[in-house]
Scaffold this motif. Structure first.
Motif, PDB file in Angstrom:
ATOM      1  N   ASP A   1       0.833  -1.197   0.000  1.00 37.99           N
ATOM      2  CA  ASP A   1       0.000   0.000   0.000  1.00 37.99           C
ATOM      3  C   ASP A   1       0.873   1.254   0.000  1.00 37.99           C
ATOM      4  OD1 ASP A   1      -2.277  -1.445  -0.038  1.00 37.99           O
ATOM      5  OD2 ASP A   1      -2.732  -1.261   2.083  1.00 37.99           O
ATOM      6  N   ASN A   2       0.303   2.334  -0.508  1.00 38.08           N
ATOM      7  CA  ASN A   2       1.027   3.592  -0.567  1.00 38.08           C
ATOM      8  C   ASN A   2       0.959   4.290   0.789  1.00 38.08           C
ATOM      9  OD1 ASN A   2       2.486   5.690  -1.674  1.00 38.08           O
ATOM     10  ND2 ASN A   2       0.653   6.767  -2.397  1.00 38.08           N
TER      11      ASN A   2
ATOM     12  N   ALA B   1      -2.277  -0.183  -6.837  1.00 42.97           N
ATOM     13  CA  ALA B   1      -3.090   0.736  -7.640  1.00 42.97           C
ATOM     14  C   ALA B   1      -4.450   0.981  -7.002  1.00 42.97           C
ATOM     15  CB  ALA B   1      -3.264   0.167  -9.055  1.00 42.97           C
ATOM     16  N   CYS B   2      -5.053  -0.050  -6.417  1.00 44.16           N
ATOM     17  CA  CYS B   2      -6.364   0.128  -5.777  1.00 44.16           C
ATOM     18  C   CYS B   2      -6.269   1.090  -4.606  1.00 44.16           C
ATOM     19  CB  CYS B   2      -6.905  -1.219  -5.325  1.00 44.16           C
ATOM     20  SG  CYS B   2      -7.329  -2.332  -6.673  1.00 44.16           S
ATOM     21  N   HIS B   3      -5.205   0.991  -3.856  1.00 48.32           N
ATOM     22  CA  HIS B   3      -5.037   1.889  -2.716  1.00 48.32           C
ATOM     23  C   HIS B   3      -4.821   3.323  -3.187  1.00 48.32           C
ATOM     24  CE1 HIS B   3      -2.860   3.638   0.832  1.00 48.32           C
ATOM     25  NE2 HIS B   3      -3.835   2.999   1.460  1.00 48.32           N
ATOM     26  N   VAL B   4      -4.067   3.491  -4.259  1.00 49.19           N
ATOM     27  CA  VAL B   4      -3.834   4.829  -4.804  1.00 49.19           C
ATOM     28  C   VAL B   4      -5.144   5.431  -5.295  1.00 49.19           C
ATOM     29  CG1 VAL B   4      -2.663   6.118  -6.612  1.00 49.19           C
ATOM     30  CG2 VAL B   4      -1.439   4.328  -5.388  1.00 49.19           C
ATOM     31  N   ILE B   5      -5.950   4.637  -6.023  1.00 46.35           N
ATOM     32  CA  ILE B   5      -7.249   5.128  -6.504  1.00 46.35           C
ATOM     33  C   ILE B   5      -8.151   5.479  -5.325  1.00 46.35           C
ATOM     34  CG2 ILE B   5      -9.329   4.478  -7.767  1.00 46.35           C
ATOM     35  CD1 ILE B   5      -7.573   2.784  -9.574  1.00 46.35           C
ATOM     36  N   ASN B   6      -8.105   4.669  -4.279  1.00 40.16           N
ATOM     37  CA  ASN B   6      -8.923   4.945  -3.096  1.00 40.16           C
ATOM     38  C   ASN B   6      -8.543   6.283  -2.466  1.00 40.16           C
ATOM     39  OD1 ASN B   6     -10.814   4.234  -0.956  1.00 40.16           O
ATOM     40  ND2 ASN B   6      -9.021   3.884   0.311  1.00 40.16           N
ATOM     41  N   LEU B   7      -7.268   6.580  -2.411  1.00 40.04           N
ATOM     42  CA  LEU B   7      -6.825   7.856  -1.850  1.00 40.04           C
ATOM     43  C   LEU B   7      -7.273   9.023  -2.728  1.00 40.04           C
ATOM     44  CD1 LEU B   7      -3.186   6.918  -0.733  1.00 40.04           C
ATOM     45  CD2 LEU B   7      -5.222   7.119   0.700  1.00 40.04           C
ATOM     46  N   ILE B   8      -7.220   8.834  -4.044  1.00 39.25           N
ATOM     47  CA  ILE B   8      -7.648   9.897  -4.956  1.00 39.25           C
ATOM     48  C   ILE B   8      -9.137  10.180  -4.794  1.00 39.25           C
ATOM     49  CG2 ILE B   8      -7.918  10.516  -7.382  1.00 39.25           C
ATOM     50  CD1 ILE B   8      -5.378   8.887  -7.949  1.00 39.25           C
ATOM     51  N   VAL B   9      -9.944   9.115  -4.759  1.00 43.06           N
ATOM     52  CA  VAL B   9     -11.401   9.284  -4.633  1.00 43.06           C
ATOM     53  C   VAL B   9     -11.750   9.918  -3.296  1.00 43.06           C
ATOM     54  CG1 VAL B   9     -13.597   8.061  -4.546  1.00 43.06           C
ATOM     55  CG2 VAL B   9     -11.874   7.400  -6.229  1.00 43.06           C
ATOM     56  N   LYS B  10     -11.100   9.479  -2.219  1.00 43.47           N
ATOM     57  CA  LYS B  10     -11.377  10.045  -0.899  1.00 43.47           C
ATOM     58  C   LYS B  10     -11.004  11.516  -0.842  1.00 43.47           C
ATOM     59  CE  LYS B  10     -10.204   7.758   2.738  1.00 43.47           C
ATOM     60  NZ  LYS B  10      -9.390   6.949   3.687  1.00 43.47           N
ATOM     61  N   SER B  11      -9.941  11.876  -1.540  1.00 45.30           N
ATOM     62  CA  SER B  11      -9.558  13.282  -1.572  1.00 45.30           C
ATOM     63  C   SER B  11     -10.611  14.118  -2.299  1.00 45.30           C
ATOM     64  CB  SER B  11      -8.197  13.434  -2.254  1.00 45.30           C
ATOM     65  OG  SER B  11      -7.826  14.788  -2.348  1.00 45.30           O
ATOM     66  N   GLY B  12     -11.168  13.566  -3.372  1.00 47.03           N
ATOM     67  CA  GLY B  12     -12.210  14.302  -4.090  1.00 47.03           C
ATOM     68  C   GLY B  12     -13.515  14.379  -3.321  1.00 47.03           C
ATOM     69  N   LEU B  13     -13.831  13.343  -2.524  1.00 49.68           N
ATOM     70  CA  LEU B  13     -15.082  13.329  -1.768  1.00 49.68           C
ATOM     71  C   LEU B  13     -15.051  14.230  -0.539  1.00 49.68           C
ATOM     72  CD1 LEU B  13     -16.035   9.524  -1.899  1.00 49.68           C
ATOM     73  CD2 LEU B  13     -17.073  11.414  -3.171  1.00 49.68           C
ATOM     74  N   LYS B  14     -13.874  14.734  -0.178  1.00 52.76           N
ATOM     75  CA  LYS B  14     -13.804  15.627   0.978  1.00 52.76           C
ATOM     76  C   LYS B  14     -14.643  16.887   0.755  1.00 52.76           C
ATOM     77  CE  LYS B  14      -9.285  14.236   2.779  1.00 52.76           C
ATOM     78  NZ  LYS B  14      -7.876  14.664   3.043  1.00 52.76           N
ATOM     79  N   ARG B  15     -14.745  17.335  -0.494  1.00 51.01           N
ATOM     80  CA  ARG B  15     -15.534  18.524  -0.797  1.00 51.01           C
ATOM     81  C   ARG B  15     -17.039  18.256  -0.616  1.00 51.01           C
ATOM     82  NH1 ARG B  15     -12.494  22.323  -3.631  1.00 51.01           N
ATOM     83  NH2 ARG B  15     -10.435  21.576  -4.284  1.00 51.01           N
TER      84      ARG B  15
ATOM     85  N   PHE C   1     -30.573  -0.781   3.224  1.00 50.00           N
ATOM     86  CA  PHE C   1     -29.453   0.042   2.758  1.00 50.00           C
ATOM     87  C   PHE C   1     -28.269  -0.141   3.695  1.00 50.00           C
ATOM     88  CE2 PHE C   1     -33.426   2.242   1.694  1.00 50.00           C
ATOM     89  CZ  PHE C   1     -33.322   2.265   0.314  1.00 50.00           C
ATOM     90  N   GLY C   2     -27.096  -0.193   3.084  1.00 49.52           N
ATOM     91  CA  GLY C   2     -25.872  -0.338   3.855  1.00 49.52           C
ATOM     92  C   GLY C   2     -24.986   0.877   3.728  1.00 49.52           C
ATOM     93  N   LEU C   3     -24.111   1.044   4.719  1.00 49.46           N
ATOM     94  CA  LEU C   3     -23.169   2.163   4.713  1.00 49.46           C
ATOM     95  C   LEU C   3     -21.957   1.829   3.858  1.00 49.46           C
ATOM     96  CD1 LEU C   3     -23.275   3.116   8.508  1.00 49.46           C
ATOM     97  CD2 LEU C   3     -24.283   4.403   6.614  1.00 49.46           C
ATOM     98  N   ASP C   4     -21.275   2.870   3.433  1.00 49.44           N
ATOM     99  CA  ASP C   4     -20.052   2.671   2.667  1.00 49.44           C
ATOM    100  C   ASP C   4     -18.905   2.336   3.613  1.00 49.44           C
ATOM    101  OD1 ASP C   4     -20.045   5.110   3.877  1.00 49.44           O
ATOM    102  OD2 ASP C   4     -19.048   6.164   2.239  1.00 49.44           O
ATOM    103  N   MET C   5     -17.802   1.890   3.014  1.00 51.66           N
ATOM    104  CA  MET C   5     -16.608   1.522   3.783  1.00 51.66           C
ATOM    105  C   MET C   5     -15.479   2.468   3.423  1.00 51.66           C
ATOM    106  SD  MET C   5     -16.745  -2.633   3.515  1.00 51.66           S
ATOM    107  CE  MET C   5     -15.339  -2.785   4.619  1.00 51.66           C
ATOM    108  N   ASP C   6     -14.715   2.813   4.417  1.00 45.10           N
ATOM    109  CA  ASP C   6     -13.675   3.813   4.229  1.00 45.10           C
ATOM    110  C   ASP C   6     -12.548   3.311   3.328  1.00 45.10           C
ATOM    111  OD1 ASP C   6     -12.538   6.441   4.953  1.00 45.10           O
ATOM    112  OD2 ASP C   6     -10.986   5.224   5.927  1.00 45.10           O
ATOM    113  N   VAL C   7     -12.314   2.001   3.321  1.00 48.24           N
ATOM    114  CA  VAL C   7     -11.170   1.463   2.583  1.00 48.24           C
ATOM    115  C   VAL C   7     -11.544   1.004   1.180  1.00 48.24           C
ATOM    116  CG1 VAL C   7      -9.966   0.770   4.677  1.00 48.24           C
ATOM    117  CG2 VAL C   7     -11.563  -0.813   3.599  1.00 48.24           C
ATOM    118  N   ARG C   8     -12.820   1.142   0.810  1.00 49.88           N
ATOM    119  CA  ARG C   8     -13.245   0.746  -0.531  1.00 49.88           C
ATOM    120  C   ARG C   8     -13.737   1.976  -1.268  1.00 49.88           C
ATOM    121  NH1 ARG C   8     -16.333  -5.125   0.142  1.00 49.88           N
ATOM    122  NH2 ARG C   8     -14.547  -6.227   1.078  1.00 49.88           N
ATOM    123  N   TRP C   9     -13.012   2.354  -2.305  1.00 49.89           N
ATOM    124  CA  TRP C   9     -13.266   3.632  -2.960  1.00 49.89           C
ATOM    125  C   TRP C   9     -14.596   3.658  -3.707  1.00 49.89           C
ATOM    126  CZ3 TRP C   9     -13.861   3.559  -8.250  1.00 49.89           C
ATOM    127  CH2 TRP C   9     -13.408   2.411  -8.914  1.00 49.89           C
TER     128      TRP C   9
END
Length: 427
Positions: free
Chosen positions: A285-286, A327-341, A380-388
């Motif tokens: 992981d990154n 790569a999955c971890h990198v994409i997850n970090l990118i998506v989480k950064s965009g969802l902060k807004r 309905f289920g909640l999202d998971m922090d580690v799955r983008w």
């Protein structure tokens, strides 16, 4: 020959000659003793009275006896008694059988049908197939059944006592094998341990010695008991040029997830399999701790790609080993950064879902409300922090229930928790 047969099969010239008491064209007109001696009959009268087989004058009928393939096909003749098709005796499939078509397609169909029939017989009579294609009588071997049971338990994460129950015995004995012998959970535990040791030894002494280069992936996994485990997976190409992967390490890590502790666990696993000089790539992981771990692992795993020494500074060395960020971890970090807004809006949806799922009574009331509105109810289920992509799936499932979900949540909470702006963001 009756009238129906005459209409279907017209009489030949030879048959007409026999009916009128003459010698047919296909019978030698030698008389007396010569005819009897030649035909093996008492006299010529018997030879003349002997039934004469019908003669088919078409070339296709003459040639049908030349190939053994016709033993497995029935002929279909037209009005002129010319063969136009053939029906397989195994599957009753109709194929062309004209003389110009040959018998190659019939032979291919015959071989395919025989394999199907042989396979059906093998299943019905409990036969086993040898590597050369022949069959042998299948034998029940309790030791083989116990090994396969261990593999089933490991693959499906089943309890060790799954085979130590009456229901399991009834299922196996009635549906598969009446000679099945029950295995206790204690025996299964010992069998699993033996299977694990045999698999490790097979990797150490047979598989990995024939592999030139190996790529590793590693990650830390948390179980339900709040214990952390580090896994190490080896990816390689075996001697048959097949891409394989094998879990070679699954160890408890009780200390802090520092680079030193991570590197120590990975290096211990690799050294146990004697492949430190075969490591080409390590994927992690990154995270900063993994970067520190790679700085420690690089000198250990540099035996495959080598080491460079700075000629101006001999004490400075560059250790070559590929460090691949997941790569999955990198994409997850990118998506989480965009969802902060969008975090304030997404948190409202999470709060609403948590409020609904916190009470079985609310879930039942929401189900009744959906039925009342003509909407199929669902949970309905909640999202998971580690799955983008889990946040996307959470909103995707909510959008079709936009109206009923908003009315139900706002009505139960007492104020407008969800409004049009929230659903605009979700869309």
């Amino acid at each position: 020959m009756d009238d129906i047969d005459k209409a279907v099969y017209p009489a030949t010239i030879n048959e007409d000659l026999v009916d009128y008491g003459h010698v047919p064209d296909n019978v030698d007109d030698a008389g007396g003793t010569d005819a009897a001696a030649f035909l093996g009959l008492g006299n010529v009268t018997e030879a003349i009275a002997a039934p004469v087989p019908p003669v088919c004058e078409s070339q296709s009928c003459v040639s049908k006896r030349r190939s053994p393939v016709w033993d497995n096909f029935d002929d279909i003749l037209d009005d002129k008694r010319v063969r136009i098709a053939a029906v397989c005796k195994f599957c009753r499939h109709r194929l062309s059988a004209k003389s110009a078509a040959g018998t190659g397609h019939l032979l291919r169909h015959q071989n395919a049908c025989k394999k199907k029939v042989d396979h059906a017989k093998m299943v019905q009579t409990r036969l086993a197939m040898n590597p050369d294609g022949s069959y042998r009588n299948w034998e029940y071997k309790p030791d083989v059944a116990r090994v396969e049971l261990c593999k089933l338990i490991a693959r499906l994460d089943l309890p060790l006592s799954v085979a130590d129950k009456d229901a399991w015995d009834d299922y196996i004995q009635r549906a598969h094998n009446p000679r099945h012998v029950r295995v206790s959970r204690f025996s299964t535990s010992r069998d699993l341990e033996k299977l694990f040791i045999d698999t490790i030894n097979n990797l150490k002494h047979i598989v990995f010695p024939g592999v030139n280069s190996i790529c590793l992936t590693s990650d830390i996994w948390s179980g339900n008991a709040k214990e952390d485990y580090i896994t190490v997976v080896a990816h390689f190409i075996n001697s048959y040029w097949q891409l394989k992967k094998q879990v070679i390490g699954f160890r408890l890590i009780e200390e802090a997830h520092t680079g030193t502790n991570i590197a120590e666990r990975i290096s211990d696993v690799v050294e146990a399999f004697r492949m430190t000089d075969k490591i080409f790539d390590v994927s992690l992981d990154n995270a900063s701790s993994n970067n520190n771990a790679m700085q420690i692992l690089a000198p250990i795993f540099s035996g495959y790609l080598g080491v460079d020494t700075d000629p101006d500074n001999p004490s400075k060395k560059t250790y070559y080993v590929v460090h691949q960020r997941c790569a999955c971890h990198v994409i997850n970090l990118i998506v989480k950064s965009g969802l902060k807004r969008l975090k304030p809006y997404i948190e409202i949806f999470r709060t609403a879902i948590s409020y609904l799922n916190a009470s079985n009574k609310r879930i039942a009331e929401f189900k009744d409300y959906c039925l009342l509105k003509g909407v199929r109810p669902r949970k309905f289920g909640l999202d998971m922090d580690v799955r983008w992509n889990s946040t996307y799936l959470m909103l995707k499932h909510l959008i079709p229930y936009k109206n009923v979900f908003s009315v139900f949540i706002n009505g139960n909470i007492g104020y407008a928790t969800l409004n049009g702006e929230h659903w605009y963001v979700a869309l």
